[in-house]
Write an enzyme that holds these catalytic residues in place. Structure first.
Site, short mmCIF file in Angstrom:
data_model
loop_
_atom_site.label_atom_id
_atom_site.label_comp_id
_atom_site.label_asym_id
_atom_site.label_seq_id
_atom_site.Cartn_x
_atom_site.Cartn_y
_atom_site.Cartn_z
N GLU A 51 -1.91 -10.97 -6.37
CA GLU A 51 -1.44 -11.25 -5.02
C GLU A 51 0.03 -11.67 -5.03
O GLU A 51 0.82 -11.22 -4.17
CB GLU A 51 -2.34 -12.33 -4.39
N LYS A 60 1.28 -3.50 9.71
CA LYS A 60 0.30 -4.57 9.53
C LYS A 60 -1.13 -4.04 9.52
O LYS A 60 -1.96 -4.49 8.74
CB LYS A 60 0.48 -5.57 10.67
N ARG A 104 2.94 -3.57 14.15
CA ARG A 104 2.07 -2.42 13.85
C ARG A 104 2.86 -1.19 13.42
O ARG A 104 2.29 -0.20 12.98
CB ARG A 104 1.24 -2.06 15.09
N ASN A 114 -1.99 6.54 18.97
CA ASN A 114 -2.05 5.86 17.67
C ASN A 114 -3.20 6.47 16.90
O ASN A 114 -4.33 6.45 17.38
CB ASN A 114 -2.28 4.35 17.90
N CYS A 156 1.23 1.94 14.73
CA CYS A 156 1.63 2.23 16.10
C CYS A 156 1.03 1.20 17.05
O CYS A 156 -0.14 0.85 16.95
CB CYS A 156 1.21 3.62 16.56
N LYS A 163 2.98 -9.57 -3.05
CA LYS A 163 3.85 -10.19 -2.04
C LYS A 163 5.31 -9.90 -2.36
O LYS A 163 6.09 -9.57 -1.48
CB LYS A 163 3.67 -11.72 -2.03
N HIS A 214 -1.76 -5.65 -24.57
CA HIS A 214 -2.23 -4.27 -24.67
C HIS A 214 -1.25 -3.29 -24.01
O HIS A 214 -1.63 -2.16 -23.71
CB HIS A 214 -3.62 -4.14 -24.03
N GLU A 261 6.20 -6.11 -1.70
CA GLU A 261 6.25 -5.60 -0.33
C GLU A 261 7.39 -6.16 0.51
O GLU A 261 7.90 -5.46 1.37
CB GLU A 261 4.90 -5.67 0.39
N TRP A 269 4.72 4.08 13.85
CA TRP A 269 4.72 4.11 12.39
C TRP A 269 4.41 5.56 12.04
O TRP A 269 3.30 6.03 12.26
CB TRP A 269 3.65 3.17 11.83
#
Ligand code: M6R
Length: 612
Positions: A485, A607, A27, A99, A2, A489, A508, A492, A73
Site C-alpha cells: 500500500e 477515483k 471521477r 459514463n 466520468c 500510494k 530472490h 500514484e 475520463w
C-alpha cells in the site's frame, strides 16, 4: 470514471451544473462540457479541467433552467475538444452525456453511417445519440421511448442523460453498470453520478437500478421504467451526507484532510459495533449471515487496488483468528478465470466506491455459482452493496482524494471486527485474547492521533527524497500489505517508481536493485519476526541502501541500523496496519506536493473505475 450532472427546474442551471462538476471532478478530469436549453440548445466543451470549461464559457451565453454537464475520463478517443461530452445528435436537436463503455459501438456506427450519419468524434458515445435520434425520427416516438428502444440495442455499460431542444422541460436518463442518482426538490430535479452535487439542494433521492430509465419533467412527478417497458415505483430515500464532508475544511488538499480524519473515521467504522467493556462485536448488516460465515470452509476476498491490499490484511486476520482458509483475488483476474466456487464459500467484496466494474463483475459471477457475497463498501447506496447478500458499510465518510487513504484503514477495521466476531462464534480465540484485542482496537483512534504527530518529521524526510527515482517497500506478515500500500500510494500521486515486497523475498531478486541511490522503507514493527526483519535490514545496509524504518516507539535495535526512523505507538501485531500505513501515506503526500504533482487528481487516474 466520468462525472455527470443534470438539472431541470426554475433556477438557472449553469451554477448548479458547474458546482456539481467540481464535486464530481474526482471521477475524471481530462475534459469537460455543458449543454443548456433556452430556446436554443447551446453546447460548450473543452479539453482540460472543469476550471478550463469555466474559463472557456465566461463570455458565452449560459442562460437556461435545464441543462446537462460532464467531466470526462477518456476511454475511446484521446482527451480533446471534440471527444469531450456532451455530444450533439445530427440535427443538433438533442445532446447526450455518457459514463461507461459501449461495446458494440462498431457495428451500430457502421449501420448509422450507411444511413447517412456523420461521426465527428472518436468516442463510442456518439453512436448512442445518433441512434436515439434515428429511432425518434423514423419510428415517430417520444424521446423517452426512443431512448428505451435504443438501449435495447446497446451492449455495454452506461449512465446517460439526454436533453432535447424540442422538449425543453424534460431530461431522460438511464443506467446500466454505471451509477446514477436522481434528486427530487421542489419543482426541480437533479441527476448525478453520486449524491455530492445534489446534497445541498435536497435530501430526497432515488438511486436508479440497472436497465432503468428515468424521465424528469418540470411540474410532473418522476417517472421510472425498465428498458423492457415495465413501470417502476420510485423508491425515495433520505440522503445521509454532510456537506462539510465534501469540502477541504482548511486543508490544502483532500488527501491530507482524509489522512488526518483517520482517527475519526476508524472510530466511525467501529461505532455501535464494538463494545470492549461488554466484550461484544456486532455487525448489524451481516447478522443473518454470520453463522454461514462461521461455517464457511473457505473465504474468497475480491477487490482491486488499495481495497485488495486491505483484503490481504483480511486474509491474515481470518486465518489467524477464525482459522478459515482465505484466498485474496484481484477481481479483474478472478472474473475471467474459471474459479472453483462452492455453495458454502463466502466471497467478501471490498470497495470504497462500491462501483468498481471488475469487483461488481466478480460478485455477479460468484453469485451465479451459488456463493454468499458479503460487501465491505464506503459509498452508501452504491452498486456493490446492492449486489451483495449482506455487508457492512465502512462509514469513513466521502473520500474525494483519488488516492485512497481513510477508506483503507476503515476497511481493515471492518475486516478486524468481522474476523473477531466469527472467531468468537467459532470458539477459535481464547477469551483473554479476544478481550485484549477488543480493548486494543478501541484504543486505536487515540493511537492514530499520536501517529499523525509524525507529520512534521515525515515532511523533512520527504524533502530529502523528493527527487529519488525508485523506492522499495518491505514488510513481513501483517506489514507486507502495508508495504504494498505504501508503494502504491507513492506511485500514484508522485509518479516515482516504487515496489512493495515481502521482506524475505528481497533476496530472490529485488536485492539486485539496491545501491546507495535506493531508499528502502522497512516496516519493522513485528514482534514475531523482528530478528528476521533486522537481518533483511542488514542485507540492505551491506549494499549501501538507505533505510527508512517504521518502528514501534522505544525500539532499540532497528534504530542502530536505520538511516531514518519513524515511530508508531505500540499495539497488537494484527492492528499495526492501522497505524503503520499513516506515515507512508504522509510520505507519499509530501513528496508529491514537493514535486508539484496534482495530489488529489493524479494524472491518468480516476477515483471510481466503472470500466474494465
Ligand atoms: O472503489 P474501490 O475501492 O473499488 O477502488 C479500487 C481501486 O481502484 C482503488 O483502490 C485505487 O487503487 C486507488 N487509486 C488507490 O489509491
Amino acid at each position: 470514471m466520468c462525472g455527470i450532472v443534470g438539472y431541470v427546474g426554475s433556477k438557472q442551471a449553469y451554477p448548479i451544473l458547474m458546482k456539481g462538476l467540481y464535486r464530481l471532478e474526482y471521477r475524471g478530469y481530462d475534459s469537460a462540457g455543458i449543454a443548456l436549453v433556452d430556446g436554443d440548445l447551446k453546447l460548450y466543451k473543452t479539453k482540460g479541467k472543469v476550471s478550463d470549461l469555466e474559463h472557456f464559457v465566461h463570455d458565452k451565453d449560459v442562460t437556461g433552467t435545464i441543462g446537462i454537464a460532464h467531466t470526462r475520463w477518456a476511454t475511446h478517443g484521446e482527451p480533446n475538444n471534440i471527444n469531450a461530452h456532451p455530444h450533439y445528435s445530427q440535427t443538433h436537436n438533442l445532446a447526450l452525456i455518457h459514463n461507461g463503455i459501449i461495446e458494440n459501438y462498431g457495428p451500430i456506427k457502421e449501420e448509422l453511417q450507411k444511413r447517412g450519419y456523420k461521426f465527428i468524434s472518436d468516442t463510442d458515445t456518439e453512436v448512442i445519440i445518433h441512434l436515439i435520434e434515428d429511432i425518434k425520427v423514423n419510428e415517430k416516438v417520444t424521446l423517452d421511448e426512443a431512448v428505451r428502444i435504443a438501449l435495447n440495442q446497446i451492449i455495454g455499460a452506461y449512465a446517460i442523460v439526454v436533453i432535447s431542444k424540442e422538449d425543453p422541460d424534460m431530461l431522460v436518463a438511464a443506467r446500466k453498470g454505471s451509477p446514477l442518482v436522481v434528486g427530487i426538490g421542489k419543482n426541480e430535479f437533479f441527476i448525478a453520478s453520486d449524491a455530492s452535487p445534489i446534497v445541498e439542494y435536497t435530501q430526497d433521492v432515488v438511486y436508479l437500478n440497472d436497465e432503468e430509465i428515468v424521465t424528469v419533467r418540470r411540474g410532473h412527478k418522476i417517472k421510472i421504467k425498465t428498458i423492457t417497458n415495465k413501470d417502476k415505483t420510485p423508491y425515495i430515500q433520505k440522503l445521509e451526507l454532510n456537506l462539510s464532508a465534501l469540502e477541504k475544511g482548511g486543508f490544502e488538499h483532500f488527501m491530507l484532510k482524509e489522512i488526518f480524519e483517520q482517527s475519526r473515521s476508524i472510530q466511525d467504522s467501529m461505532r455501535g459495533r464494538l463494545n470492549a467493556k461488554e466484550g461484544t462485536v456486532k455487525l448489524g448488516g451481516i447478522l443473518d449471515y454470520e453463522q454461514k460465515m462461521a461455517n464457511a470452509k473457505r473465504i474468497i476476498i475480491v477487490a482491486c487496488g488499495t481495497s485488495w491490499h486491505a483484503g490481504l490484511v483480511g486474509e491474515y486476520l481470518f486465518e489467524d483468528l477464525a482459522r478459515i482458509p482465505v484466498e485474496v483475488e484481484y477481481a479483474s483476474e478472478f472474473r475471467y478465470r474459471n474459479p472453483v466456487i462452492n455453495e458454502d464459500d463466502i466471497v467478501i467484496a471490498i470497495s470504497q466506491s462500491g462501483e468498481t466494474a471488475d469487483t461488481l463483475a466478480a460478485i455477479e459471477m460468484a453469485k451465479m455459482k451459488g456463493a454468499t457475497i458479503i460487501g465491505i463498501c464506503n459509498v452508501v447506496g452504491s452498486s456493490i452493496p446492492r449486489a451483495t447478500h449482506a455487508g457492512s458499510y465502512t462509514h469513513a465518510g466521502p473520500e474525494i482524494g483519488v488516492a485512497s487513504t481513510k477508506a483503507f484503514t476503515a476497511q481493515v477495521t471492518i475486516l478486524t471486527l468481522m474476523a473477531l466476531r466469527i472467531a468468537q462464534m467459532k470458539g477459535t480465540i481464547e477469551k483473554s485474547r479476544f478481550h485484549r484485542l477488543l480493548n486494543e482496537l478501541e484504543a486505536i483512534p487515540e493511537k492514530v492521533k499520536e501517529t499523525l504527530a509524525v507529520d512534521k518529521q515525515v515532511k523533512e524526510l520527504a524533502r530529502i527524497f523528493t527527487y529519488t527515482r525508485n523506492f522499495l517497500y518491505l514488510g513481513r506478515g501483517y506489514n507486507f500489505p502495508v508495504a504494498l500500500e505504501g508503494a502504491l500510494k507513492l506511485k500514484e500521486i508522485s509518479y516515482i517508481h516504487a515496489e512493495g515486497y515481502p521482506a524475505a523475498e528481497m533476496k530472490h531478486g529485488p536485492i539486485a536493485l539496491i545501491d546507495r541511490e535506493m531508499p528502502v522503507v522497512v516496516i519493522a514493527t513485528n514482534k514475531g519476526t523482528y530478528d528476521k526483519v533486522l537481518s533483511n535490514i542488514q542485507e540492505v545496509k551491506a549494499r549501501k541502501g538507505k533505510i527508512i524504518a517504521i518502528v514501534t516507539k522505544g525500539d532499540k535495535d532497528v534504530k542502530k541500523l536505520a538511516d531514518y526512523i519513524i515511530e508508531v505507538p505500540e499495539t497488537e501485531e494484527m492492528l499495526v496496519p492501522l497505524l503503520a500505513t499513516i506515515p507512508l501515506q504522509l510520505l507519499s503526500y509530501h513528496i508529491a506536493v514537493m514535486r508539484d504533482c496534482n495530489v488529489d487528481q493524479p494524472r491518468n487516474l480516476a477515483k471510481s473505475v466503472t470500466v474494465e
